[in-house]
Design an enzyme around this catalytic site. Structure first.
Site, short mmCIF file in Angstrom:
data_model
loop_
_atom_site.label_atom_id
_atom_site.label_comp_id
_atom_site.label_asym_id
_atom_site.label_seq_id
_atom_site.Cartn_x
_atom_site.Cartn_y
_atom_site.Cartn_z
N HIS A 1 0.81 -1.22 0.00
CA HIS A 1 0.00 0.00 0.00
C HIS A 1 0.85 1.27 0.00
O HIS A 1 0.33 2.37 -0.22
CB HIS A 1 -0.94 -0.01 1.21
CG HIS A 1 -2.30 0.55 0.90
ND1 HIS A 1 -2.52 1.55 -0.02
CD2 HIS A 1 -3.54 0.23 1.38
CE1 HIS A 1 -3.81 1.83 -0.09
NE2 HIS A 1 -4.44 1.04 0.75
N ASP B 1 -2.04 1.93 -4.90
CA ASP B 1 -3.33 2.31 -4.32
C ASP B 1 -4.37 1.23 -4.58
O ASP B 1 -4.31 0.51 -5.59
CB ASP B 1 -3.81 3.64 -4.90
CG ASP B 1 -2.90 4.80 -4.54
OD1 ASP B 1 -2.30 4.75 -3.45
OD2 ASP B 1 -2.80 5.74 -5.33
#
Length: 445
Positions: free
Chosen positions: A417, A421
């Protein structure tokens, strides 16, 4: 007689230490020149170290699982005469030079670990050959004191399903003797309790008590443990799962195999890899490596695809170089070659490193969904899951819908992450879904 100290040789590529995996000699043994002494594991490979001289082993350094630094004493050998000791020194230098030049090319491989360790992973998403071996069943709880025998009931009045009745018959249990736990209906759990309470009457519990067993985590399993821990410790994972209809894809695969001639049989994996490779240019952050210490993300220009493979020694990840430049049949051949090399220990170190994206699959054991662990320093790992047949609503061609049996498969993707995204991961998988649900797109130029 003279004592010759054989130090841990330099195996090249900046390796500073190695783990002792297995000793093949002990103090007091007589050894010949070039005899196999010990197996050690570096970050890159398992290496066989041979004796530079003949003599008697006086001392060995370290137990299995311990780490020894390059240049530290490995073992002491008693040789005859000072001249023999000097010759041994020269032989040791020769062995070190040869090992450094070989650079681990002929050594047994070490993987970049990947995937949740349910596992075995099988590169073939439609092949059950690499099913995970189930672990030992836990020991059952001690049997409680015998319960009072319930009042006999007439067999005709006992409420139970046909499956329960059949099981009771196979076990030789009179259902009238079984006391149901609730609502007067005998269930499988009631049979289990009856078996536990009445073991002294010849009904044995399913499991057997086994002694505890301690197994040292060494060698490849230790590397896997370290890599998995580092991946989860450093990478904030998230997983996205999407359901795909692979009915048309499986039909295409069957047609291609029926007309393959002498070419290798296609599994589902080459088709999926083709889909991934077609989409990577539009999603460059998926095919990347992240150096978190330097704060640099490297978007790879080629797809060097890691392929999680279960072996007897543990999980290994051979790499398909330039997967985007190979057609379906070439991918099938390379998948088979690398998987066999990993399993028989002939894979070279360069075939087990440098991946930019990894795919991991348990094939028919894949379950509904998985949450694979990223192969650090990559930023994404893709996990096809098991294909199942279920009813679906499909267009009937007249503006309505009809129910039809379809082949469905979930695709999981875990991403870093910090780099990827959730929106981009979802878009990537949705595009994969579009390609494999319209598989003719995979064959177009």
């Amino acid at each position: 007689m003279a004592k010759f100290t054989f130090n841990m040789p330099d195996v090249g590529e900046g390796v500073a230490e190695a783990e002792i995996v297995e000793w093949h000699v002990k103090a007091g043994d007589l050894v010949e020149e070039d005899q196999h002494l010990v197996d050690v594991m570096t970050d890159k490979a398992t290496i066989d170290i041979e004796s530079p001289v003949a003599g008697k082993v006086l001392e060995v350094a370290g137990e299995i699982g311990e780490t020894i630094a390059v240049g530290a004493m490995l073992l002491v050998i008693e040789v005859e005469g000072e001249a023999s000791a000097n010759e041994a020194e020269a032989a040791a230098e020769r062995i070190e030079d040869e090992m450094s030049d070989a650079d681990g090319a002929d050594a047994a491989p070490v993987p970049a670990a990947v995937a949740e360790r349910i596992e075995v992973e099988n590169p073939d998403a439609s092949d059950a050959d690499d099913a995970i071996a189930a672990g030992p069943k836990p020991a059952p709880a001690p049997s409680p004191a015998p319960a009072p025998t319930p009042e006999p009931k007439a067999e005709a009045k006992v409420l139970a399903s046909p499956a329960v009745r059949k099981r009771a018959k196979d076990l030789g249990i009179d259902l009238a003797e079984v006391r149901p736990a609730e609502d007067g209906r005998v269930r499988h759990g009631d049979l289990d309790q009856f078996l536990a309470y009445n073991s002294q009457r010849g009904f044995s519990p399913a499991g057997a008590v086994r002694a505890d067993e301690e197994i040292r985590v060494i060698g490849l399993r230790k590397r896997i443990a370290q890599n998995m821990a580092a991946s989860k410790r450093h990478i904030p994972h998230f997983t996205y799962v999407e359901e795909c209809d692979v009915t048309a894809l499986e039909a295409l695969r069957a047609d291609l195999n029926a007309n393959r001639g002498s070419r290798p049989k296609l599994t589902l994996l080459p088709l999926l890899i083709t889909a991934f490779c077609r989409l990577v240019p539009d999603f460059p952050m998926i095919n990347a490596r992240y150096d978190d210490e330097a704060g640099v993300v490297t978007r790879a220009g080629s797809v060097h695809l890691g392929m999680a493979t279960q072996t007897d020694a543990g999980l290994m990840v051979p790499v398909i170089r330039d997967a985007q430049a190979r057609n379906l049949w070439q991918l099938a051949s390379e998948i088979a070659r690398l998987a066999e090399a990993a399993r028989n220990g002939s894979a070279k170190s360069e075939e087990l490193s440098g991946s930019t994206l990894t795919v991991t699959s348990l094939g028919p054991l894949g379950g509904v969904a998985t949450t694979p662990v990223i192969n650090r320093p990559e930023v994404a790992i893709i996990g096809p899951n098991r294909i199942v047949e279920r009813p679906m609503f499909v267009p009937d061609g007249q503006g309505g819908e009809r129910i039809e049996k379809r082949k469905l498969m979930n695709i999981s993707i875990s991403c870093d992450h910090r780099v990827v995204d959730g929106y981009d991961a979802a878009r990537f998988v949705q595009e994969v879904k579009r390609l494999i649900e319209t598989p003719v797109l995979l064959l177009q130029d």
